[in-house]
Design a protein around this motif. Structure first.
Motif, mmCIF file in Angstrom:
data_model
loop_
_atom_site.group_PDB
_atom_site.id
_atom_site.type_symbol
_atom_site.label_atom_id
_atom_site.label_comp_id
_atom_site.label_asym_id
_atom_site.label_seq_id
_atom_site.Cartn_x
_atom_site.Cartn_y
_atom_site.Cartn_z
ATOM 1 N N THR A 228 0.833 -1.205 0.000
ATOM 2 C CA THR A 228 0.000 0.000 0.000
ATOM 3 C C THR A 228 0.864 1.250 0.000
ATOM 4 O O THR A 228 0.584 2.219 -0.723
ATOM 5 C CB THR A 228 -0.931 0.016 1.223
ATOM 6 O OG1 THR A 228 -1.738 -1.167 1.221
ATOM 7 C CG2 THR A 228 -1.839 1.241 1.200
ATOM 8 N N ALA A 229 1.924 1.237 0.803
ATOM 9 C CA ALA A 229 2.817 2.394 0.886
ATOM 10 C C ALA A 229 3.513 2.652 -0.446
ATOM 11 O O ALA A 229 3.643 3.797 -0.885
ATOM 12 C CB ALA A 229 3.842 2.187 1.994
ATOM 13 N N ASN B 128 0.724 3.572 -3.439
ATOM 14 C CA ASN B 128 -0.004 4.826 -3.237
ATOM 15 C C ASN B 128 0.881 6.030 -2.959
ATOM 16 O O ASN B 128 0.439 7.171 -3.139
ATOM 17 C CB ASN B 128 -0.993 4.668 -2.082
ATOM 18 C CG ASN B 128 -2.142 3.745 -2.420
ATOM 19 O OD1 ASN B 128 -2.237 3.228 -3.539
ATOM 20 N ND2 ASN B 128 -3.015 3.507 -1.455
ATOM 21 N N PHE B 129 2.115 5.789 -2.533
ATOM 22 C CA PHE B 129 2.952 6.912 -2.086
ATOM 23 C C PHE B 129 4.352 6.935 -2.710
ATOM 24 O O PHE B 129 4.711 7.884 -3.418
ATOM 25 C CB PHE B 129 3.034 6.887 -0.553
ATOM 26 C CG PHE B 129 4.172 7.661 0.042
ATOM 27 C CD1 PHE B 129 4.425 8.981 -0.330
ATOM 28 C CD2 PHE B 129 4.996 7.082 0.997
ATOM 29 C CE1 PHE B 129 5.489 9.695 0.223
ATOM 30 C CE2 PHE B 129 6.047 7.784 1.552
ATOM 31 C CZ PHE B 129 6.299 9.089 1.156
ATOM 32 N N ARG C 209 7.870 0.701 7.947
ATOM 33 C CA ARG C 209 7.429 0.665 6.557
ATOM 34 C C ARG C 209 8.350 -0.172 5.670
ATOM 35 O O ARG C 209 7.944 -0.654 4.632
ATOM 36 C CB ARG C 209 7.376 2.091 5.997
ATOM 37 C CG ARG C 209 6.385 2.972 6.718
ATOM 38 C CD ARG C 209 6.536 4.397 6.242
ATOM 39 N NE ARG C 209 6.161 4.508 4.851
ATOM 40 C CZ ARG C 209 4.922 4.729 4.438
ATOM 41 N NH1 ARG C 209 3.952 4.836 5.304
ATOM 42 N NH2 ARG C 209 4.641 4.840 3.151
ATOM 43 N N SER D 268 -1.018 6.199 3.644
ATOM 44 C CA SER D 268 -0.487 6.459 2.300
ATOM 45 C C SER D 268 -1.104 7.715 1.694
ATOM 46 O O SER D 268 -0.420 8.479 1.001
ATOM 47 C CB SER D 268 -0.744 5.252 1.394
ATOM 48 O OG SER D 268 -2.125 5.080 1.123
ATOM 49 N N CYS E 15 0.395 10.786 3.303
ATOM 50 C CA CYS E 15 1.707 11.084 2.722
ATOM 51 C C CYS E 15 1.579 11.902 1.442
ATOM 52 O O CYS E 15 2.421 12.763 1.162
ATOM 53 C CB CYS E 15 2.458 9.786 2.439
ATOM 54 S SG CYS E 15 3.062 8.944 3.924
#
Length: 372
Positions: free
Chosen positions: A187-188, A191-192, A250, A278, A281
């Motif tokens: 996900t991190a 999305n980021f 993370r 996310s 961020c």
């Protein structure tokens, strides 16, 4: 949800096409611009890409994980453009015939010059370039390959690699904890981190002057010197973990995390909070990058180095389909680094306003994507 309109004239029920049409009324809008939309093959991303094409963009590049679905989306966009062109042609022909019929009934002959000019004024515009290029945000290598392919495509068809709009629409919803091939929680990264890397790699394209030696021949009407990066965040950014962002938990790479720590982290993984983290961020990124690049632009201006474009950064809650489009003329989007809901400037969460957290977020993103 009620559809109440704000100062911009838009609401939660506004469509992407309505945003583009309103933008064209107020100014030059997206006409002649080059846009990149991640996840442009379906949903909000597709409607955004379609609206940009209908609005007169010179090129709309769909960055998609599934090339088959992306090519199908490109076909639908071209079909819609052709259908709209046919409708406009029929409407114009009907208006001219009605006017000529009225003149005949009153005893005056139709003006041949007037009829000819009517069709000249509605001469169809050049069809925009709409294409799909593959990208997998779960792989930093794939992000780099996309940039190479994008530059080659723009150079071949448009004789310029300039990008006016970069819309980070692609992302994943709350999901179980999973590690990517780059060693990050999925996900991190999707999305980021990957959107940050794509933005960093495309900075030369975004900063490219429209009046430079490789200025876009098809888009001489592009007068603006401000390009825009839009991060599609979410109102869920308010529901992240306590403290906002858990930087220390993370990274799942073997060099930085022991098996015991990774197991503990996965047990503490909350899909909704990870998703909110996310998206938080992204709001922080937009705010911090806006400050960084506005400062650097001012320094360059003082040194008389004005060959680069100004780059503005925005984050937003997608809301209805139309709210993803960055309106380039309405006052709310003049707020560089702002967070928007339905094209209206809104105050984000307290964590999103934390400057120290924002700086740490940018440093973390640079550190994790620096090898690429």
């Amino acid at each position: 949800l009620a559809g109440w309109k704000g100062p911009s004239g838009f609401s939660s029920r506004t469509t992407a096409e309505q945003v583009v049409l309103g933008d064209k009324i107020e100014g030059e809008g997206v006409s002649g611009k080059v846009a990149v939309v991640t996840g442009g093959n379906a949903g909000v991303g597709y409607e955004t890409a379609l609206a940009l094409a209908l609005g007169g963009a010179a090129a709309v590049v769909l960055a998609c994980r599934d090339p088959v679905s992306g090519k199908e989306a490109v076909g639908r966009i071209y079909a819609e453009l052709a259908a709209r062109a046919r409708v406009r042609g029929l409407d114009t022909k009907g208006e001219v015939e009605s006017r000529d019929l009225a003149k005949t009934e009153t005893g005056s002959a139709p003006d041949e010059n007037e009829t000819a000019n009517s069709f000249v004024e509605t001469k169809p515009k050049p069809e925009p370039l709409v294409c799909c290029l593959p990208i997998d945000l779960e792989s930093f290598v794939s992000v780099g390959e996309f940039v190479v392919a994008l530059n080659a495509t723009l150079s071949e068809f448009l004789e310029s690699t300039r990008v006016d709009l970069l819309i980070h629409n692609a992302g994943i919803m709350p999901a179980p904890c999973k590690t990517t091939m780059d060693g990050h929680e999925r996900t991190a990264q999707v999305n980021f981190l990957a959107p940050f890397l794509l933005t960093r790699l495309l900075l030369p394209n975004l900063q490219q002057s429209p009046d430079g030696p490789d200025a876009l021949n098809r888009s001489k009407q592009r007068h603006t010197t401000t390009t825009r990066v839009v991060f599609v965040s979410s109102a869920v950014h308010r529901f992240s973990y306590p403290g906002g962002v858990r930087f220390e938990e993370r990274d799942f790479s073997e060099t930085n995390r022991s098996a015991k720590t990774k197991t503990k982290t996965k047990k503490n993984h909350d899909p909704v909070k990870a998703y909110g983290e996310s998206k938080l961020c992204l709001v922080l990124l937009a705010r911090m990058l806006a400050v960084v690049f506005s400062t650097s632009s001012s320094a360059e201006t003082n040194c008389a180095q004005t060959s680069k474009n100004a780059v503005h950064f925005h984050s937003l809650h997608p809301g209805a389909v139309g709210a993803v489009l960055p309106d380039v003329d309405y006052e709310s989007f003049q707020k560089n680094g702002g967070y928007h809901v339905n094209c209206e400037l809104r105050k984000p969460s307290a964590h999103a306003l934390d400057v120290a957290l924002g700086r740490k977020t940018v440093r973390h993103a640079i550190q994790e994507t620096n090898p690429y």
